[in-house]
Design a protein around this motif. Structure first.
Motif, PDB file in Angstrom:
ATOM      1  N   ALA A  57     -61.403  81.269  81.300  1.00 27.52           N
ATOM      2  CA  ALA A  57     -60.394  80.603  82.140  1.00 27.52           C
ATOM      3  C   ALA A  57     -59.737  81.607  83.077  1.00 27.52           C
ATOM      4  O   ALA A  57     -59.467  81.301  84.249  1.00 27.52           O
ATOM      5  CB  ALA A  57     -59.351  79.919  81.259  1.00 27.52           C
ATOM      6  N   THR A  58     -59.482  82.798  82.580  1.00 25.16           N
ATOM      7  CA  THR A  58     -58.897  83.841  83.428  1.00 25.16           C
ATOM      8  C   THR A  58     -59.851  84.216  84.559  1.00 25.16           C
ATOM      9  O   THR A  58     -59.434  84.391  85.707  1.00 25.16           O
ATOM     10  CB  THR A  58     -58.578  85.084  82.583  1.00 25.16           C
ATOM     11  N   ALA A  59     -61.138  84.326  84.251  1.00 27.73           N
ATOM     12  CA  ALA A  59     -62.134  84.635  85.289  1.00 27.73           C
ATOM     13  C   ALA A  59     -62.216  83.518  86.319  1.00 27.73           C
ATOM     14  O   ALA A  59     -62.321  83.771  87.534  1.00 27.73           O
ATOM     15  CB  ALA A  59     -63.489  84.859  84.635  1.00 27.73           C
ATOM     16  N   ARG A  60     -62.118  82.236  85.848  1.00 33.38           N
ATOM     17  CA  ARG A  60     -62.202  81.108  86.781  1.00 33.38           C
ATOM     18  C   ARG A  60     -60.989  81.069  87.699  1.00 33.38           C
ATOM     19  O   ARG A  60     -61.114  80.812  88.905  1.00 33.38           O
ATOM     20  CB  ARG A  60     -62.320  79.814  85.975  1.00 33.38           C
ATOM     21  N   ASP A  61     -59.813  81.387  87.178  1.00 32.30           N
ATOM     22  CA  ASP A  61     -58.615  81.408  88.006  1.00 32.30           C
ATOM     23  C   ASP A  61     -58.678  82.560  89.025  1.00 32.30           C
ATOM     24  O   ASP A  61     -58.235  82.405  90.167  1.00 32.30           O
ATOM     25  CB  ASP A  61     -57.372  81.578  87.123  1.00 32.30           C
ATOM     26  N   ALA A  62     -59.230  83.688  88.614  1.00 35.62           N
ATOM     27  CA  ALA A  62     -59.346  84.817  89.547  1.00 35.62           C
ATOM     28  C   ALA A  62     -60.292  84.478  90.694  1.00 35.62           C
ATOM     29  O   ALA A  62     -60.049  84.850  91.844  1.00 35.62           O
ATOM     30  CB  ALA A  62     -59.832  86.056  88.796  1.00 35.62           C
ATOM     31  N   LEU A  63     -61.358  83.751  90.387  1.00 37.20           N
ATOM     32  CA  LEU A  63     -62.283  83.335  91.448  1.00 37.20           C
ATOM     33  C   LEU A  63     -61.624  82.380  92.427  1.00 37.20           C
ATOM     34  O   LEU A  63     -61.954  82.366  93.630  1.00 37.20           O
ATOM     35  CB  LEU A  63     -63.515  82.660  90.830  1.00 37.20           C
ATOM     36  N   ALA A  64     -60.687  81.605  91.936  1.00 38.14           N
ATOM     37  CA  ALA A  64     -60.031  80.612  92.795  1.00 38.14           C
ATOM     38  C   ALA A  64     -58.916  81.217  93.635  1.00 38.14           C
ATOM     39  O   ALA A  64     -58.597  80.681  94.712  1.00 38.14           O
ATOM     40  CB  ALA A  64     -59.469  79.475  91.937  1.00 38.14           C
ATOM     41  N   THR A  65     -58.317  82.292  93.193  1.00 37.95           N
ATOM     42  CA  THR A  65     -57.136  82.832  93.893  1.00 37.95           C
ATOM     43  C   THR A  65     -57.363  84.197  94.526  1.00 37.95           C
ATOM     44  O   THR A  65     -56.592  84.585  95.404  1.00 37.95           O
ATOM     45  CB  THR A  65     -55.962  82.951  92.897  1.00 37.95           C
ATOM     46  N   SER A  66     -58.391  84.924  94.108  1.00 39.83           N
ATOM     47  CA  SER A  66     -58.574  86.293  94.605  1.00 39.83           C
ATOM     48  C   SER A  66     -59.075  86.290  96.046  1.00 39.83           C
ATOM     49  O   SER A  66     -59.879  85.445  96.453  1.00 39.83           O
ATOM     50  CB  SER A  66     -59.575  87.042  93.722  1.00 39.83           C
ATOM     51  N   LEU A  67     -58.578  87.252  96.819  1.00 39.83           N
ATOM     52  CA  LEU A  67     -59.016  87.450  98.198  1.00 39.83           C
ATOM     53  C   LEU A  67     -59.906  88.682  98.333  1.00 39.83           C
ATOM     54  O   LEU A  67     -60.305  89.031  99.450  1.00 39.83           O
ATOM     55  CB  LEU A  67     -57.804  87.595  99.130  1.00 39.83           C
ATOM     56  N   SER A  68     -60.220  89.319  97.222  1.00 37.47           N
ATOM     57  CA  SER A  68     -61.035  90.531  97.249  1.00 37.47           C
ATOM     58  C   SER A  68     -62.520  90.166  97.204  1.00 37.47           C
ATOM     59  O   SER A  68     -62.962  89.502  96.253  1.00 37.47           O
ATOM     60  CB  SER A  68     -60.692  91.432  96.057  1.00 37.47           C
ATOM     61  N   PRO A  69     -63.306  90.559  98.209  1.00 39.42           N
ATOM     62  CA  PRO A  69     -64.747  90.243  98.172  1.00 39.42           C
ATOM     63  C   PRO A  69     -65.452  90.877  96.974  1.00 39.42           C
ATOM     64  O   PRO A  69     -66.362  90.268  96.406  1.00 39.42           O
ATOM     65  CB  PRO A  69     -65.273  90.823  99.494  1.00 39.42           C
ATOM     66  N   SER A  70     -65.031  92.079  96.590  1.00 37.18           N
ATOM     67  CA  SER A  70     -65.687  92.728  95.452  1.00 37.18           C
ATOM     68  C   SER A  70     -65.401  91.980  94.160  1.00 37.18           C
ATOM     69  O   SER A  70     -66.290  91.825  93.315  1.00 37.18           O
ATOM     70  CB  SER A  70     -65.232  94.192  95.354  1.00 37.18           C
ATOM     71  N   ASP A  71     -64.163  91.505  93.993  1.00 36.72           N
ATOM     72  CA  ASP A  71     -63.847  90.736  92.785  1.00 36.72           C
ATOM     73  C   ASP A  71     -64.615  89.418  92.760  1.00 36.72           C
ATOM     74  O   ASP A  71     -65.091  88.980  91.695  1.00 36.72           O
ATOM     75  CB  ASP A  71     -62.346  90.463  92.718  1.00 36.72           C
ATOM     76  N   LEU A  72     -64.718  88.763  93.884  1.00 31.49           N
ATOM     77  CA  LEU A  72     -65.453  87.498  93.943  1.00 31.49           C
ATOM     78  C   LEU A  72     -66.923  87.713  93.600  1.00 31.49           C
ATOM     79  O   LEU A  72     -67.528  86.925  92.858  1.00 31.49           O
ATOM     80  CB  LEU A  72     -65.315  86.883  95.334  1.00 31.49           C
ATOM     81  N   ALA A  73     -67.524  88.810  94.149  1.00 27.81           N
ATOM     82  CA  ALA A  73     -68.935  89.074  93.861  1.00 27.81           C
ATOM     83  C   ALA A  73     -69.127  89.447  92.392  1.00 27.81           C
ATOM     84  O   ALA A  73     -70.111  89.027  91.761  1.00 27.81           O
ATOM     85  CB  ALA A  73     -69.438  90.203  94.756  1.00 27.81           C
ATOM     86  N   ARG A  74     -68.190  90.209  91.845  1.00 24.01           N
ATOM     87  CA  ARG A  74     -68.359  90.665  90.464  1.00 24.01           C
ATOM     88  C   ARG A  74     -68.179  89.516  89.471  1.00 24.01           C
ATOM     89  O   ARG A  74     -69.013  89.332  88.576  1.00 24.01           O
ATOM     90  CB  ARG A  74     -67.354  91.779  90.183  1.00 24.01           C
ATOM     91  N   LEU A  75     -67.131  88.753  89.618  1.00 17.19           N
ATOM     92  CA  LEU A  75     -66.867  87.699  88.645  1.00 17.19           C
ATOM     93  C   LEU A  75     -67.859  86.548  88.747  1.00 17.19           C
ATOM     94  O   LEU A  75     -68.068  85.824  87.773  1.00 17.19           O
ATOM     95  CB  LEU A  75     -65.444  87.173  88.844  1.00 17.19           C
ATOM     96  N   SER A  76     -68.474  86.369  89.924  1.00 22.33           N
ATOM     97  CA  SER A  76     -69.460  85.292  90.056  1.00 22.33           C
ATOM     98  C   SER A  76     -70.680  85.541  89.185  1.00 22.33           C
ATOM     99  O   SER A  76     -71.350  84.595  88.751  1.00 22.33           O
ATOM    100  CB  SER A  76     -69.891  85.165  91.522  1.00 22.33           C
TER     101      SER A  76
END
Length: 580
Positions: free
Chosen positions: A137-156
């Motif tokens: 759930a924490t990873a899903r929320d980070a994907l929805a709110t994060s503006l960092s391209p590296s975080d989006l690529a990593r958590l996906s």
């Protein structure tokens, strides 16, 4: 038995050591072998080159005005080179984990196994069945709110956060999605391509042929017309390029110096004597002396350094003097036989040769192996040239003077030394004026300041070196203007090296705090720790056995199956490691 019999046997025996020397002769073009072998810094460089540097690797750079053209050009070159499997073993133009994602999983799994048991226990607790839904759930929320391209690529592709390694591990290993700075500049207009040869490239001729083949393939991938139109700049550096340049420069220098010196000697001899036969015989003997000296150098040293090849031009200038002295003496005394001329001037030639040999052998007491070998080769060549010119130069030129002629009173009187005529006043004044001007010029030069000494390694660089220019361009584009200091740590096994790395780290931290170092990188996290891997093996096996649970929880929390590819790869590595 006549005196000529031992000489005949000598001419039959002499080719044997010459042939052995030529068969044993090898040319050394390694720059490190020009430096003092006993210096600790040189020993460290040789250890680094032997165990860490890749002698088969060519570094190629691509530089254009925009990042898209640079990337497409580098990709086209890499794809073209990879098709030549008989010449190229490997081509790398971007971080391996981008081209081979499976290696990313293997690296991360290895880094986790290499962690202390407490750190791996925290990972086990985080992936416990009771904590999985909260973690996802924490990873899903980070994907929805994060503006960092590296975080989006990593958590996906890493919903369980397996790429979030402990702080001690991320210092040495690049994070997921990073590492482009090793291959490209910040703006993307400059890229590196690493090309590894299929063969060992043991000799400089192999390096030259392989580099020429690579250049041809690069031109096929990006034709010269396209390079000019798109403003593509391509450079080559690395050992194959350096060896090719140094060896090619050596061949050109030796050919130019020997050919130019021989031509100058022939021109002066012709102007002085106007006779073809002695001039050609002199050039033939000089060539024989050079070949014999090189063969004896191969017999003595085995490997001849590139710097010591400068002996050729020096030796030609010294050897020709012995021949000219003999020839001039034979012309000045036409009634003397060759043996008589030899007995008259051989002692002076002998002591002159001894003096010259001693002067050049003193170079062996210096610290540079190249200059020491140069002195030894000149010494050997001077001794050989004295023997050849004393015994072999005059007999073919004066075949009718091999034996002494009957001496008469008139002959003796005719050849008594005559006093030299006094110098004319104008000549005498010219000598004194010229000497005075020479002394005055030398004094002015010394008073204006001593010549500047170059204490850098630039003196060892070839002139107009494209490989060095490419290396400087790489340093400038990748912001590596300061040379790093390499610290080489050795040990009897992995554990001893790991302990020494742990002892070195606090010392380097202290040096950074005192601003002696701007920073450092140690392979502590990447270094194998067998005891830690053995301690974590059971926990890794337990996590691998819960593969199905992790998969079900990820799907139930909205993650797709392809987002678990990295997790599956890590679990596969742990399963194999636990079974080993």
């Amino acid at each position: 038995m006549s005196m000529s019999s031992p000489r005949r046997w000598l001419w039959f025996v002499l080719p044997i050591p010459i042939a052995l020397g030529l068969a044993r002769l090898r040319f050394d073009v390694e720059v490190l072998n020009l430096l003092p072998a006993g210096a600790p810094a040189v020993q460290g460089l040789k250890i680094y080159q032997q165990h860490f540097a890749n002698a088969r690797e060519l570094i190629l750079y691509v530089h254009t005005a925009d990042s898209e053209t640079t990337e497409s050009t580098a990709r086209a070159i890499a794809e073209r080179l990879r098709r030549e499997t008989n010449l190229v073993a490997e081509v790398t133009w971007q971080p391996p984990w981008l081209e081979h994602p499976a290696q990313t999983a293997e690296l991360i799994a290895y880094l986790w196994l290499n962690q202390p048991q407490e750190a791996f226990g925290q990972l086990t607790h985080r992936l416990a069945a009771t904590n999985l839904n909260s973690l996802l759930a924490t990873a899903r929320d980070a994907l929805a709110t994060s503006l960092s391209p590296s975080d989006l690529a990593r958590l996906s592709y890493d919903p369980f956060g397996l790429t979030s390694l402990p702080e001690g591990a991320t210092g040495s290993a690049p994070r997921f999605g990073e590492g482009q700075e090793m291959f490209a500049s910040a703006d993307g207009t400059f890229r590196l391509v690493f090309v590894k040869a299929q063969s060992e490239l043991a000799s400089y001729r192999e390096c030259a042929q392989w580099l020429q083949a690579v250049r041809q393939m690069v031109n096929e991938a990006v034709p010269p017309a396209q390079q000019s139109a798109d403003g593509v700049a391509i450079g080559y550096t690395g050992r194959p390029a350096f060896v090719t340049e140094i060896a090619g420069g050596m061949e050109r220098d030796v050919t130019t110096s020997v050919g130019g010196t021989s031509l100058f000697i022939a021109m002066l001899f012709w102007l002085a004597h106007r006779r073809w036969r002695p001039m050609l015989w002199l050039l033939a003997l000089l060539a024989l002396i050079l070949a014999g000296t090189l063969a004896l150098g191969g017999l003595i040293f085995g490997t001849v350094n590139v710097v010591s090849m400068g002996f050729a031009a020096i030796l030609l200038g010294l050897a020709v003097d012995y021949a000219v002295v003999h020839y001039q003496e034979a012309l000045a005394h036409p009634d003397l036989s060759v043996p008589e001329i030899r007995r008259a001037i051989a002692p002076s030639i002998f002591w002159a040769a001894v003096t010259t040999i001693t002067a050049f052998l003193v170079l062996n007491f210096g610290g540079l192996p190249g200059l020491a070998q140069l002195g030894s080769l000149v010494g050997v060549g001077v001794g050989l040239s004295a023997l050849v010119m004393i015994f072999a130069f005059l007999p073919p030129l004066f075949p009718d003077r091999k034996h002494p002629r009957p001496k008469t009173t008139e002959t003796n009187q005719a050849h008594e030394p005559k006093p030299s005529p006094p110098l004319r006043p104008i000549v005498s004044r010219s000598v004194f004026v010229g000497t005075g001007l020479l002394i005055f010029s030398a004094s002015c030069a010394l008073l204006s300041g001593h010549p500047r000494m170059d204490a850098t390694a630039n003196a060892l660089r070839p002139r107009n070196s494209q490989a060095y220019a490419a290396l400087e361009t790489i340093k400038q584009q990748l912001n590596q203007k300061r040379e790093p200091l390499w610290l080489i740590v050795a040990g009897r096994n992995e554990g001893e090296v790991a302990r020494r790395l742990g002892q070195v780290a606090p010392l380097l931290d202290e040096a950074v705090s005192y601003h002696l170092l701007s920073g450092f990188t140690l392979p502590t996290a990447l270094w194998p720790r067998p005891e830690l891997q053995a301690a974590n093996r059971a926990a890794a096996r337990q996590l691998a056995s819960e593969r199905e649970l992790l998969h079900v929880c990820a799907l139930s929390n909205g993650f797709a199956s392809n987002s678990l590819a990295l997790t599956e790869g890590i679990l596969d590595v742990w399963q194999k490691a636990s079974a080993a």
